[in-house]
Write an enzyme that holds these catalytic residues in place. Structure first.
Site, PDB file in Angstrom:
ATOM      1  N   ILE A  87       0.834  -1.201   0.000  1.00 16.37           N
ATOM      2  CA  ILE A  87       0.000   0.000   0.000  1.00 16.37           C
ATOM      3  C   ILE A  87       0.872   1.257   0.000  1.00 16.37           C
ATOM      4  CG2 ILE A  87      -1.761   1.286   1.276  1.00 16.37           C
ATOM      5  CD1 ILE A  87      -2.818  -1.335   0.136  1.00 16.37           C
ATOM      6  N   GLY A 104      -5.821  -2.565   8.473  1.00 17.70           N
ATOM      7  CA  GLY A 104      -5.403  -3.631   9.374  1.00 17.70           C
ATOM      8  C   GLY A 104      -5.521  -3.221  10.837  1.00 17.70           C
ATOM      9  N   SER A 159     -10.220  -1.220   5.243  1.00 20.00           N
ATOM     10  CA  SER A 159      -9.581  -2.202   4.362  1.00 20.00           C
ATOM     11  C   SER A 159     -10.195  -2.180   2.967  1.00 20.00           C
ATOM     12  CB  SER A 159      -9.741  -3.601   4.956  1.00 20.00           C
ATOM     13  OG  SER A 159     -11.076  -4.038   4.792  1.00 20.00           O
ATOM     14  N   CYS A 160      -9.534  -2.867   2.071  1.00 16.33           N
ATOM     15  CA  CYS A 160     -10.006  -2.956   0.683  1.00 16.33           C
ATOM     16  C   CYS A 160     -11.428  -3.481   0.607  1.00 16.33           C
ATOM     17  CB  CYS A 160      -9.059  -3.836  -0.132  1.00 16.33           C
ATOM     18  SG  CYS A 160      -8.806  -5.482   0.562  1.00 16.33           S
ATOM     19  N   ARG A 186      -8.654 -13.496  -2.219  1.00 18.10           N
ATOM     20  CA  ARG A 186      -7.402 -14.038  -2.771  1.00 18.10           C
ATOM     21  C   ARG A 186      -6.586 -14.566  -1.592  1.00 18.10           C
ATOM     22  NH1 ARG A 186      -5.042 -11.634   0.614  1.00 18.10           N
ATOM     23  NH2 ARG A 186      -3.898  -9.671   0.528  1.00 18.10           N
ATOM     24  N   GLY A 209     -18.577  -6.785   7.718  1.00 23.86           N
ATOM     25  CA  GLY A 209     -19.859  -6.114   7.949  1.00 23.86           C
ATOM     26  C   GLY A 209     -19.775  -5.099   9.083  1.00 23.86           C
ATOM     27  N   HIS A 253      -9.911  -9.955  -4.976  1.00 30.16           N
ATOM     28  CA  HIS A 253     -11.107 -10.514  -4.338  1.00 30.16           C
ATOM     29  C   HIS A 253     -12.331 -10.427  -5.254  1.00 30.16           C
ATOM     30  CE1 HIS A 253      -8.709 -10.224  -0.717  1.00 30.16           C
ATOM     31  NE2 HIS A 253      -8.830  -8.929  -0.608  1.00 30.16           N
TER      32      HIS A 253
END
Lengths: 353, 353
Positions: B16, B114, B143-144, B172, B199, B224
């Site tokens: 990142i 994270g 996060s992504c 992934r 969620g 993903h």
């Protein structure tokens, strides 16, 4: 039940057919009269090794098979004269052309899930609709994915719990033994159409199921994983849901806490259990991650695509021929003979019957 | 807007961090004062090649880095005296210990997904809550996966369409450049807990989202895939849903009918578009398979985990420093500078701003 064994032939000795043949042999009320195919390589030579009478599925295959050293007993046409029923596990498109041949010979027939419902006008999952198959001349055992959907959602429906279900099917790309470039590597391939066909296919067995599925193909060969979000008819507990799954056959529980954490660990456990070819005939449902939140239920299960329909096919043989009028008795008999369980290890382990 | 550029440092030059550094350089209102890390291998040597001033993240790393030939400008402590804000992309657990250091130096800070929400007390997705980050001293870019959820469900919510959403995340196993045995092969590994954390994480940005996710890890590295079943507030058309996604930034459409049929074909298209590192910063949502049935909506999208949070981080820099008070203007500026689009090819292609 008649003392006369049902005379069965398996036409198409591939992934499903070879397993059906073994399962027929394991039943005390059936006799495997022979298997038929058109290939002449190691696959059919194994059938010879096992002592199965081998026939050519069509006259054109005879020369090749004889040249390869296959001790052919005859052709399918010869075989049809001697049997009550044929389990057809030939490839898609081949199978549908066979139905008229079976009918002309006065032989009942069972097709697999690759065929359309319209071919037979009846689609079969033993625990859902054994009765409606009794005495028919033909039926279709639905596909592995559809079978698992009918078993699990059928269990919830039977318990009065099911309102609607939305599932995601993460399919294996190809079977472990394949090397024909039908796999995919290092990607996920979503189906281009939503919903996928399995929902409507389940409705050919249980018409009033409210089910929608999305399917993707993933880069593995170790069977399918389904994830489900289910709306229940009322607030329920996890125990209530587990009880609904426990009272029906052919669903067995996996425990991540016991180290069964992925598709491949399940399959290693099947191999360690000494199962033929490492098969899992049950829906393998993860008990510990199953979650109920209010009137919603979430769970994952594994569908071993190569074997799950095999006990269904055995029951379909009993239903069409009418040698057993009670579906649950047929299921118990099949499961006892093949070795299906409700739990793979531990204190809950109980044979189905 | 002030004429003075915001002085930025990136601490942690990994997956990142290296992308944030490039994105900062692409902005005309920011200056990359330096990057800091502790490794001394090819990864940091590339930063040197690119002309980025390199600092040691801690004094212990100095000797190793100098021995490896890295022309160190100094340490993070030196650097903190010269900057307004630090984008912290250090590994989980390292990052959380850094916050007090940044605060002591009077430097604002941005953390990655994270870290826990509680570290900063604020979690950020530009299009959802830019305003509430303005003037704060720290935030966390989620996060992504969570970013993609907030972008897409946020769009449906903004259009008044969202009742509740149930998603499956097919993750992934590891990143393409990794070779540290963190991957999985030929299996699917379902998370042992349902729901997965994404969620609740999305609710740290949009508290009243009704969202539940199930996550599994699959045997691929190509980002993903999410599949969603959404209950809408009312009967809607596909066009209505697409319009809701089109009016928000950072969602772009993929067309299976145009040959973009899987995660890997999308990534090849990104490479062919000449994007840096082949990055996709947008949520790549399959337009043709998106399906509306009554008040239910089903769709799949791709989350390119290595890059999707990078434009968010750029906007977070503007929000915390207050150099731009209007979130949509910041987003447009970021997207113009980096090259985000609404459609990757064809007639709909429009730059975001």
């Amino acid at each position: 039940m008649s003392n006369q064994k049902v005379r069965v032939i398996v036409n198409g000795y591939g992934v499903i057919g070879k397993r059906i043949a073994d399962a027929v042999v394991a039943q005390d009320d059936m006799e495997l009269v022979g298997i038929a195919d058109v290939v002449s390589d190691w696959r059919i030579k194994i059938a010879v090794e096992k002592g199965y009478p081998v026939f050519a599925s069509n006259p054109e295959a005879v020369d090749n098979m004889r040249t390869a050293g296959i001790p052919l007993v005859g052709t399918l046409d010869d075989l049809l004269k001697q049997v009550d029923i044929v389990a057809d596990a030939t490839p898609k498109k081949v199978a549908s052309a066979n139905l008229e041949k079976y009918r002309a010979a006065g032989v009942k027939s069972i097709f697999q899930g690759g065929e359309k419902h319209s071919l037979t006008g009846h689609s079969f999952v033993a625990q859902a609709n054994y009765n409606s198959a009794i005495g028919r001349d033909t039926t279709r055992v639905v596909s592995c994915n559809t079978t698992s959907i009918v078993r699990t959602l059928g269990a919830l429906k039977q318990a009065g719990l099911l309102k609607k279900a939305r599932g995601v099917l993460i399919r294996r790309a190809t079977d472990p033994w394949e090397s024909d470039h039908s796999g995919v590597m290092n990607t996920i391939v979503p189906e281009t159409t939503i919903p996928s066909h399995q929902g409507p296919d389940a409705q050919t067995v249980v018409p009033d199921l409210d089910v929608v599925t999305i399917a993707v193909v993933a880069a593995h060969t170790t069977s399918h994983l389904h994830t489900w979000s289910v709306e229940l008819t009322h607030l329920a507990t996890k125990d209530e849901v587990l009880a609904a799954f426990r009272v029906v056959p052919r669903i067995a529980f996996l425990q991540a806490a016991d180290g069964v954490v992925a598709l491949n660990s399940t399959l290693e456990m099947m191999a360690d259990l000494g199962r033929p070819r490492g098969d899992m005939w049950e829906v393998g449902l993860w008990e510990d991650s199953l979650t109920v939140k209010g009137n919603e239920l979430f769970y994952n299960y594994q569908v071993y695509n190569q074997a799950i329909v095999v006990p269904e096919t055995i029951d379909a043989i009993r239903a069409l021929t009418g040698i057993e009028q009670d579906g649950m008795r047929s299921i118990a008999k099949t499961d006892q003979a093949m070795g299906l369980v409700r739990d793979f290890v531990g204190r809950h382990r109980v044979i189905t019957n």
